[in-house]
Design an enzyme around this catalytic site. Structure first.
Site, PDB file in Angstrom:
ATOM      1  N   ASP A 129       7.563  22.600 -25.376  1.00 24.36           N
ATOM      2  CA  ASP A 129       7.472  21.236 -24.846  1.00 24.36           C
ATOM      3  C   ASP A 129       8.493  21.119 -23.720  1.00 24.36           C
ATOM      4  O   ASP A 129       9.121  22.099 -23.350  1.00 24.36           O
ATOM      5  CB  ASP A 129       7.781  20.198 -25.955  1.00 24.36           C
ATOM      6  CG  ASP A 129       7.125  18.856 -25.649  1.00 24.36           C
ATOM      7  OD1 ASP A 129       7.343  18.340 -24.536  1.00 24.36           O
ATOM      8  OD2 ASP A 129       6.385  18.326 -26.503  1.00 24.36           O
ATOM      9  N   SER A 133      -0.919  27.294  -3.714  1.00 23.25           N
ATOM     10  CA  SER A 133      -0.537  28.697  -3.887  1.00 23.25           C
ATOM     11  C   SER A 133      -1.003  29.258  -5.217  1.00 23.25           C
ATOM     12  O   SER A 133      -1.002  30.470  -5.414  1.00 23.25           O
ATOM     13  CB  SER A 133       0.988  28.851  -3.800  1.00 23.25           C
ATOM     14  OG  SER A 133       1.460  28.316  -2.602  1.00 23.25           O
ATOM     15  N   LYS A 170       4.123  29.651   5.191  1.00 18.46           N
ATOM     16  CA  LYS A 170       3.288  29.326   4.030  1.00 18.46           C
ATOM     17  C   LYS A 170       1.804  29.393   4.398  1.00 18.46           C
ATOM     18  O   LYS A 170       1.004  30.003   3.680  1.00 18.46           O
ATOM     19  CB  LYS A 170       3.643  27.930   3.495  1.00 18.46           C
ATOM     20  CG  LYS A 170       5.014  27.867   2.893  1.00 18.46           C
ATOM     21  CD  LYS A 170       5.238  26.617   2.113  1.00 18.46           C
ATOM     22  CE  LYS A 170       5.291  26.765   0.693  1.00 18.46           C
ATOM     23  NZ  LYS A 170       5.734  27.520  -0.226  1.00 18.46           N
ATOM     24  N   TYR A 198       9.119  15.565   1.434  1.00 19.44           N
ATOM     25  CA  TYR A 198       8.857  16.890   0.875  1.00 19.44           C
ATOM     26  C   TYR A 198       8.647  16.846  -0.627  1.00 19.44           C
ATOM     27  O   TYR A 198       7.985  17.711  -1.190  1.00 19.44           O
ATOM     28  CB  TYR A 198       9.962  17.866   1.287  1.00 19.44           C
ATOM     29  CG  TYR A 198       9.898  18.103   2.775  1.00 19.44           C
ATOM     30  CD1 TYR A 198       8.661  18.248   3.396  1.00 19.44           C
ATOM     31  CD2 TYR A 198      11.022  18.131   3.564  1.00 19.44           C
ATOM     32  CE1 TYR A 198       8.561  18.417   4.754  1.00 19.44           C
ATOM     33  CE2 TYR A 198      10.921  18.307   4.927  1.00 19.44           C
ATOM     34  CZ  TYR A 198       9.688  18.449   5.518  1.00 19.44           C
ATOM     35  OH  TYR A 198       9.583  18.613   6.859  1.00 19.44           O
ATOM     36  N   HIS A 206      13.446  11.530   4.230  1.00 20.60           N
ATOM     37  CA  HIS A 206      12.839  12.799   4.584  1.00 20.60           C
ATOM     38  C   HIS A 206      12.700  13.758   3.416  1.00 20.60           C
ATOM     39  O   HIS A 206      11.629  14.308   3.214  1.00 20.60           O
ATOM     40  CB  HIS A 206      13.442  13.453   5.817  1.00 20.60           C
ATOM     41  CG  HIS A 206      12.414  14.361   6.411  1.00 20.60           C
ATOM     42  ND1 HIS A 206      11.368  13.897   7.166  1.00 20.60           N
ATOM     43  CD2 HIS A 206      12.178  15.673   6.222  1.00 20.60           C
ATOM     44  CE1 HIS A 206      10.556  14.889   7.443  1.00 20.60           C
ATOM     45  NE2 HIS A 206      11.025  15.981   6.886  1.00 20.60           N
ATOM     46  N   THR A 252       7.063  26.385   7.226  1.00 19.04           N
ATOM     47  CA  THR A 252       5.747  25.815   6.938  1.00 19.04           C
ATOM     48  C   THR A 252       4.663  26.750   7.455  1.00 19.04           C
ATOM     49  O   THR A 252       3.649  26.993   6.775  1.00 19.04           O
ATOM     50  CB  THR A 252       5.608  24.420   7.581  1.00 19.04           C
ATOM     51  OG1 THR A 252       6.798  23.693   7.333  1.00 19.04           O
ATOM     52  CG2 THR A 252       4.426  23.679   7.012  1.00 19.04           C
ATOM     53  N   TRP A 280       7.396  -0.565   3.967  1.00 13.61           N
ATOM     54  CA  TRP A 280       8.019   0.079   2.788  1.00 13.61           C
ATOM     55  C   TRP A 280       9.407   0.591   3.116  1.00 13.61           C
ATOM     56  O   TRP A 280      10.209   0.851   2.234  1.00 13.61           O
ATOM     57  CB  TRP A 280       7.136   1.200   2.257  1.00 13.61           C
ATOM     58  CG  TRP A 280       7.247   2.510   2.978  1.00 13.61           C
ATOM     59  CD1 TRP A 280       6.633   2.837   4.152  1.00 13.61           C
ATOM     60  CD2 TRP A 280       7.997   3.663   2.590  1.00 13.61           C
ATOM     61  NE1 TRP A 280       6.963   4.116   4.516  1.00 13.61           N
ATOM     62  CE2 TRP A 280       7.797   4.659   3.563  1.00 13.61           C
ATOM     63  CE3 TRP A 280       8.818   3.971   1.487  1.00 13.61           C
ATOM     64  CZ2 TRP A 280       8.389   5.921   3.493  1.00 13.61           C
ATOM     65  CZ3 TRP A 280       9.411   5.228   1.426  1.00 13.61           C
ATOM     66  CH2 TRP A 280       9.188   6.187   2.416  1.00 13.61           C
ATOM     67  N   GLU A 332      12.228  12.820   0.541  1.00 12.57           N
ATOM     68  CA  GLU A 332      11.124  12.196  -0.184  1.00 12.57           C
ATOM     69  C   GLU A 332       9.777  12.711   0.327  1.00 12.57           C
ATOM     70  O   GLU A 332       8.851  12.966  -0.449  1.00 12.57           O
ATOM     71  CB  GLU A 332      11.211  10.672  -0.039  1.00 12.57           C
ATOM     72  CG  GLU A 332       9.990   9.895  -0.504  1.00 12.57           C
ATOM     73  CD  GLU A 332       9.776   9.938  -2.002  1.00 12.57           C
ATOM     74  OE1 GLU A 332      10.760  10.196  -2.730  1.00 12.57           O
ATOM     75  OE2 GLU A 332       8.644   9.733  -2.454  1.00 12.57           O
ATOM     76  N   HIS A 336      14.755  12.109  12.853  1.00 13.23           N
ATOM     77  CA  HIS A 336      13.544  12.193  13.678  1.00 13.23           C
ATOM     78  C   HIS A 336      12.574  11.053  13.357  1.00 13.23           C
ATOM     79  O   HIS A 336      11.598  10.875  14.058  1.00 13.23           O
ATOM     80  CB  HIS A 336      12.865  13.569  13.568  1.00 13.23           C
ATOM     81  CG  HIS A 336      12.209  13.861  12.260  1.00 13.23           C
ATOM     82  ND1 HIS A 336      12.216  15.099  11.690  1.00 13.23           N
ATOM     83  CD2 HIS A 336      11.506  13.095  11.420  1.00 13.23           C
ATOM     84  CE1 HIS A 336      11.561  15.068  10.564  1.00 13.23           C
ATOM     85  NE2 HIS A 336      11.114  13.868  10.367  1.00 13.23           N
ATOM     86  N   HIS A 337      12.864  10.290  12.312  1.00 14.55           N
ATOM     87  CA  HIS A 337      12.053   9.101  12.032  1.00 14.55           C
ATOM     88  C   HIS A 337      12.485   7.930  12.890  1.00 14.55           C
ATOM     89  O   HIS A 337      11.874   6.870  12.833  1.00 14.55           O
ATOM     90  CB  HIS A 337      12.179   8.704  10.558  1.00 14.55           C
ATOM     91  CG  HIS A 337      11.608   9.717   9.626  1.00 14.55           C
ATOM     92  ND1 HIS A 337      10.301   9.682   9.214  1.00 14.55           N
ATOM     93  CD2 HIS A 337      12.152  10.805   9.049  1.00 14.55           C
ATOM     94  CE1 HIS A 337      10.074  10.701   8.405  1.00 14.55           C
ATOM     95  NE2 HIS A 337      11.176  11.405   8.289  1.00 14.55           N
ATOM     96  N   HIS A 344       0.847  -1.200   0.000  1.00 11.99           N
ATOM     97  CA  HIS A 344       0.000   0.000   0.000  1.00 11.99           C
ATOM     98  C   HIS A 344       0.885   1.252   0.000  1.00 11.99           C
ATOM     99  O   HIS A 344       0.674   2.175  -0.790  1.00 11.99           O
ATOM    100  CB  HIS A 344      -0.919  -0.012   1.221  1.00 11.99           C
ATOM    101  CG  HIS A 344      -1.565   1.309   1.524  1.00 11.99           C
ATOM    102  ND1 HIS A 344      -2.540   1.861   0.718  1.00 11.99           N
ATOM    103  CD2 HIS A 344      -1.358   2.199   2.518  1.00 11.99           C
ATOM    104  CE1 HIS A 344      -2.916   3.028   1.226  1.00 11.99           C
ATOM    105  NE2 HIS A 344      -2.208   3.262   2.317  1.00 11.99           N
ATOM    106  N   ARG A 395       1.393   0.573  15.182  1.00 10.24           N
ATOM    107  CA  ARG A 395       1.048   0.448  13.767  1.00 10.24           C
ATOM    108  C   ARG A 395       1.486  -0.925  13.249  1.00 10.24           C
ATOM    109  O   ARG A 395       2.186  -1.656  13.923  1.00 10.24           O
ATOM    110  CB  ARG A 395       1.699   1.568  12.956  1.00 10.24           C
ATOM    111  CG  ARG A 395       3.206   1.566  13.034  1.00 10.24           C
ATOM    112  CD  ARG A 395       3.809   2.830  12.483  1.00 10.24           C
ATOM    113  NE  ARG A 395       3.745   2.872  11.032  1.00 10.24           N
ATOM    114  CZ  ARG A 395       4.642   3.504  10.265  1.00 10.24           C
ATOM    115  NH1 ARG A 395       5.644   4.166  10.812  1.00 10.24           N
ATOM    116  NH2 ARG A 395       4.533   3.500   8.963  1.00 10.24           N
ATOM    117  N   SER A 450      13.312   6.318 -13.173  1.00  8.39           N
ATOM    118  CA  SER A 450      12.232   7.095 -13.767  1.00  8.39           C
ATOM    119  C   SER A 450      12.126   8.472 -13.116  1.00  8.39           C
ATOM    120  O   SER A 450      12.024   9.497 -13.801  1.00  8.39           O
ATOM    121  CB  SER A 450      10.923   6.320 -13.622  1.00  8.39           C
ATOM    122  OG  SER A 450       9.820   7.176 -13.759  1.00  8.39           O
ATOM    123  N   SER A 451      12.175   8.502 -11.787  1.00 11.45           N
ATOM    124  CA  SER A 451      12.047   9.783 -11.086  1.00 11.45           C
ATOM    125  C   SER A 451      13.217  10.701 -11.383  1.00 11.45           C
ATOM    126  O   SER A 451      13.043  11.901 -11.567  1.00 11.45           O
ATOM    127  CB  SER A 451      11.996   9.569  -9.582  1.00 11.45           C
ATOM    128  OG  SER A 451      10.916   8.787  -9.241  1.00 11.45           O
TER     129      SER A 451
END
Lengths: 264, 526, 175
Positions: free
Chosen positions: B107, B269, B332, B258, B254, B329, B143, B256, B303-304, B78, B451, B170-171
């Site tokens: 293009d 925005s 914003k 963002y 991390h 943040t 994951w 990722e 922090h993860h 998932h 979890r 790809s990315s």
């Protein structure tokens, strides 16, 4: 009723319908108490910020709409305002960082513990070793829970006492005693967590980690593995009986006798 | 790369070729954007089905539907499908469609590479999903693929790693294309600080991508060699350390996070000013805030993993840097509110999604701030509180922004207006169910539910039942979204060139739908 | 056109750099661990220059052991606890028993708590420096010679040394 509960109910009204657990337990150790206090402090701060920000937004949504004939203003930048809303959050953050750092330093100080309990995570059970007294045993999910949790077991799990939260061999710890808990693992990473005794820490194969508890109230406290460790990760509970010191030493004595008896 | 703008000019007079070959061979940014978006929608449903398997199992305590091993495969898949299959391709699709027409380019800079970076995806996901049908099942270690658990994986393991490599390629190719397009192909007069904010956020996202995806590639390669070639990166007996994987993984992970949210900031925005009929408040500070969030993302990774047993100084450092993220943040969010303030607002579907984004993303931000407090995080870590947090920033965050963008630009892309009433219905159903699903997770998490467990103690039952009802409601509501899309596509071309009264930007100077080659002659920007 | 090419080239190089960077993180991490005592990793190499300089301080050292992956070993410290003088050399043993009938190889991984004090636990001789070979059903005494550095934090009164024994027989076979 505590204000926190009322606030939670405002946000989520169904919480008012039943006495459901909606918050972190305050727990029975100094570490769980500081975690709880910090949690509530930040929660209130965010609620206040939320009311201000969402309030301004709601006002704007209600009154600054085209359907009311509101004409758009022309302003689109202000260095002064930007500085204000950079500095104020910074000050709030410093206000949060100070108690958090203090609490953290206290939590990480394992020195001068009287008793050392070594916890080894296995797929999927725990092994406990009381270092000073050389008492060792395994602790795994109780047979009753284990039978009920099988797919298609046909057991109504709500009838099982302490479903998934009971073990065959619980740990006993003395109250009002600083206990150092060493954490390691046999195979993969596990995490040992009893919410009412404070935070969790990872049990990593090949290395040892440590936390400490100082249980203030006698009682039974339940927890479980908190780091995904394979298929039965959800089925390795932890049960801690906290008893007075004399009772604890009585228990240790019995464990030692049992071990001698077994070895013969 | 031999492909460059001159080769592109050779293709000039061709319209789209017909049939399936149009899609396989296309180098057109709009076709590729469309394919990305459809692909993302399909993946959104596949990942969503997995989520529903999870929620169905968790509806009641006790195991009713699946065995624990399969449950773990579902949670793992998932996440991988939603992150790499749904959200990231959706943003790349939006970038493909929008960047050229927002900066006045004909293009993307690397059209053939563009085709390639899309067509890697279906193969990568076919491979990844096929592992579910292997005898040993799919990856089940989460994951995050933490060793030693992930090294216990069966036959699916190398396939998953290879699929992740393909997704990374790809990315990265997509990101290089985006950067090259933005830096080199802007219309004359469009300086960097005049670029639309969506373009800015994507430029920064693209840099995050090429900085972080190779690190993920490195981390999973080390896993692969540890499993099959006897290296000892993550095994203590060989001088390695399983915790090191977590450091390397989150050094990717991390940024990722963002990558999944910065383009969403750009979309919001763009939409908020359009429907407030007022210029974006603090454009410059928005750009700086986005850049600071991106820079900070490289020094907060641990922090993860506060519970791995870091030294005290490390915990304090990562706590402080993480708290700092709240400042840009916050800027914003304040700027968005200031943009709405004294505007002249209307509430079409894109605006509704954008407003819900601000509110719900901010709630996710609040719980993020709570998670940054290390002493409290020792309690929150690996519980449903974390699950609630990241779903609040990813579903009503990233996914709502994508939906807002689709509603906002769909009339431009197709020349056809969607049904506003149905759009609003879709919005309200989605918003109600998303909260019903994820808000109770805060409570069970705080009350002590970890979890990634297939079954739970009885005291968590009520909130889990609510969350499951919410999840099914959310899933079904998305069928309405698909209906709205097809319903729109069936209509006749009637949308105006400038669909929205308050919309600004070059894309609205083009016809709706825009010509196959946008901006053959570069427009001039004052 | 050259600005295009420059963009591609620098971005491609940057991508390659970041990939290599992930591998550079491995030695960086080890240095980081040594400085901060992360995971209680102690020096894997023997301390060559030892200046015995006994101080007035005494600390308690506790010894513990773990067998990884339920390997067929019995592995235990002979001394579970020692009260030692800071700055003085001490000797102790662990015992390792091979519970199978075939030859096994074993490698021990040390870890010290508190992590911050790991660097002051200096090993002069340790079985963890090399791989152990042990015959079937054999019991071996594994020596450890250590000294607690005088630099040890004054507030530290207890150190715990833990060894995890890994069965590395397969790795030997494959090499």
């Amino acid at each position: 009723m505590r204000i926190s509960n009322i606030l939670l109910m405002v946000i989520f009204p169904t919480a008012a319908l039943a006495e459901w657990e909606t918050n972190m337990p305050r727990g029975v150790t100094p570490t769980s108490e500081v975690a709880y206090d910090l949690h509530m402090l930040i929660f209130y701060i965010t609620v206040v910020i939320g009311i201000v920000v969402f309030g301004a937004m709601l006002y704007s949504i209600l009154y600054h709409r085209k359907s009311l004939g509101h004409k758009p203003a022309k302003f689109h930048e202000s260095t002064k305002v930007e500085i204000i809303w950079t500095v104020i959050p910074f000050i709030i953050l410093v206000g949060m960082a100070v108690p958090a750092t203090k609490a953290l330093i206290m939590m990480e100080d394992t020195r001068d513990s009287e008793i050392t309990l070594k916890v080894t995570g296995y797929q999927w059970m725990w092994q406990y070793e009381y270092l000073e007294d050389n008492v060792t045993f395994f602790s795994k999910i109780s047979d009753e829970s284990n039978a009920a949790r099988r797919l298609g077991s046909g057991v109504d799990v709500t009838t099982v006492d302490n479903y998934l939260r009971d073990v065959d061999h619980a740990i006993v710890l003395p109250t009002n005693t600083k206990v150092r808990i060493l954490l390691t693992a046999n195979d993969v990473i596990h995490a040992w967590w009893v919410p009412e005794l404070g935070g969790k820490k990872d049990a990593i194969p090949g290395y040892v980690n440590e936390i400490w508890v100082d249980i203030k109230e006698p009682g039974t406290y339940r927890g479980q593995c908190a780091e995904l460790c394979g298929k039965d990760h959800g089925f390795m509970p932890i049960v801690v009986h906290a008893v007075s010191k004399p009772e604890y030493y009585k228990w240790v004595g019995i464990q030692k006798t049992n071990r001698v008896a077994k070895n013969k | 790369m031999s492909t460059d703008i001159e080769k592109l000019h050779d293709d000039h007079d061709h319209g789209p070729s017909s049939g399936i070959m149009r899609w396989i061979t296309t180098t057109n940014h709009k076709d590729i954007g469309t394919m990305y978006l459809w692909f993302s929608l399909i993946m959104f449903f596949i990942g969503g089905l997995m989520a529903l398997v999870i929620r169905a199992e968790l509806f009641q305590p006790g195991l009713q539907l699946v065995v624990p091993g399969f449950f773990n495969q579902m949670t793992t898949m998932h996440a991988l499908v939603m992150i790499f299959g749904a959200v990231m391709p959706a943003f790349v699709g939006l970038a493909n469609w929008q960047l050229p027409i927002m900066i006045g380019a004909p293009d993307m800079a690397l059209p053939r590479l563009n085709n390639w970076s899309f067509w890697i995806l279906p193969f990568a996901f076919t491979m990844m999903l096929s592992t579910l049908f292997m005898e040993s099942g799919g990856p089940a270690a989460g994951w995050t693929l933490y060793p030693p658990l992930s090294l216990q994986g069966g036959d699916s393991f190398p396939f998953t790693i290879l699929a992740i490599h393909m997704l990374g390629v790809s990315s990265i190719l997509g990101a290089i294309n985006v950067i090259a397009t933005i830096l080199n192909m802007r219309a004359p007069g469009m300086t960097l600080m005049k670029m639309p904010i969506f373009v800015w956020t994507w430029l920064i996202t693209a840099f995050l991508l090429i900085a972080s995806m190779p690190v993920l590639a490195g981390a999973v390669t080390m896993l692969l060699t540890d499993k099959f070639f006897g290296t000892m990166f993550f095994t203590a007996s060989g001088g390695g350390d399983p915790v090191m994987f977590q450091h390397i993984f989150w050094f990717f992970g991390h940024p990722e996070v963002y990558i999944l949210i910065l383009p969403a900031f750009g979309i919001v925005s763009t939409i908020i000013p359009a429907f407030s009929r007022k210029r974006l408040f603090g454009y410059d500070s928005m750009v700086y805030a986005t850049a600071s969030i991106a820079l900070l993302s490289f020094i907060v990774w641990a922090h993860h993993m506060f519970t791995v047993g870091m030294p005290l100084a490390g915990e304090i450092f990562f706590m402080f840097t993480t708290m700092l993220i709240a400042i840009p943040t916050g800027v914003k969010v304040f700027n968005w509110v200031a943009t709405m303030w004294r505007g002249s607002m209307t509430f079409e579907t894109p605006m509704l999604f954008a407003i819900a984004f601000i509110v719900l993303f901010t709630i996710g931000g609040f719980s993020g701030l709570m998670l940054a407090m290390v002493p409290a995080d020792f309690q929150y870590h690996d519980t449903y509180f974390v699950v609630a947090h990241f779903h609040y920033v990813l579903v009503p965050g990233a996914v709502f922004a994508i939906m807002a963008a689709v509603y906002y630009w769909l009339p431009k892309w197709t020349g056809k207006m969607y049904n506003e009433g149905l759009g609003k219905l879709h919005f309200w159903l989605t918003t109600i169910f998303v909260n019903l699903t994820f808000f109770p997770m805060h409570f069970v998490g705080l009350a002590g539910m970890p979890r990634r467990i297939p079954d739970y103690a009885v005291q968590f039952a009520d909130f889990n039942a609510i969350a499951s009802v919410g999840a099914f409601g959310f899933g079904l509501s998305q069928l309405l979204f698909v209906y709205i899309l097809f319903n729109t596509l069936k209509k006749d071309v009637t949308a105006e060139d400038k669909v929205w009264e308050g919309a600004e930007g070059l894309e609205w100077t083009l016809s709706s739908p825009p010509p196959y080659h946008s901006f053959e002659k570069a427009p001039t920007v004052d | 056109m050259s600005s295009f090419k420059k963009t591609y080239l620098s971005l491609t190089l940057f991508t390659i750099f970041m990939f290599s960077f992930s591998y550079m993180l491995v030695p960086l991490y080890d240095i980081f661990c040594e400085i901060t005592g992360l995971n209680g990793k102690t020096n894997q190499e023997r301390v060559l220059v030892v200046n015995e300089n006994p101080s007035e301080r005494f600390v308690t050292v506790k010894f513990t052991s773990t067998v990884a992956n339920s390997a067929p070993f019995t592995f235990e410290p002979i001394d579970r606890e020692m009260v030692v003088q800071v700055g003085k050399i001490y000797n102790t043993f662990y015992t390792l028993t091979n519970n199978t009938t075939s030859v096994k190889h074993a490698t021990a991984s040390p870890s010290v708590v508190p992590h911050e004090d790991a660097e002051y636990f200096k090993k002069i001789e340790c079985f963890c420096f090399s791989q152990q070979q042990i015959n079937g059903l054999e019991t071996k005494e594994l020596p450890l010679q250590f000294i607690i550095d005088n630099e040890l934090d004054n507030d530290t009164r207890t150190l715990i040394l833990s060894y995890t024994m890994f069965n590395t027989t397969d790795q030997v076979g494959s090499k």
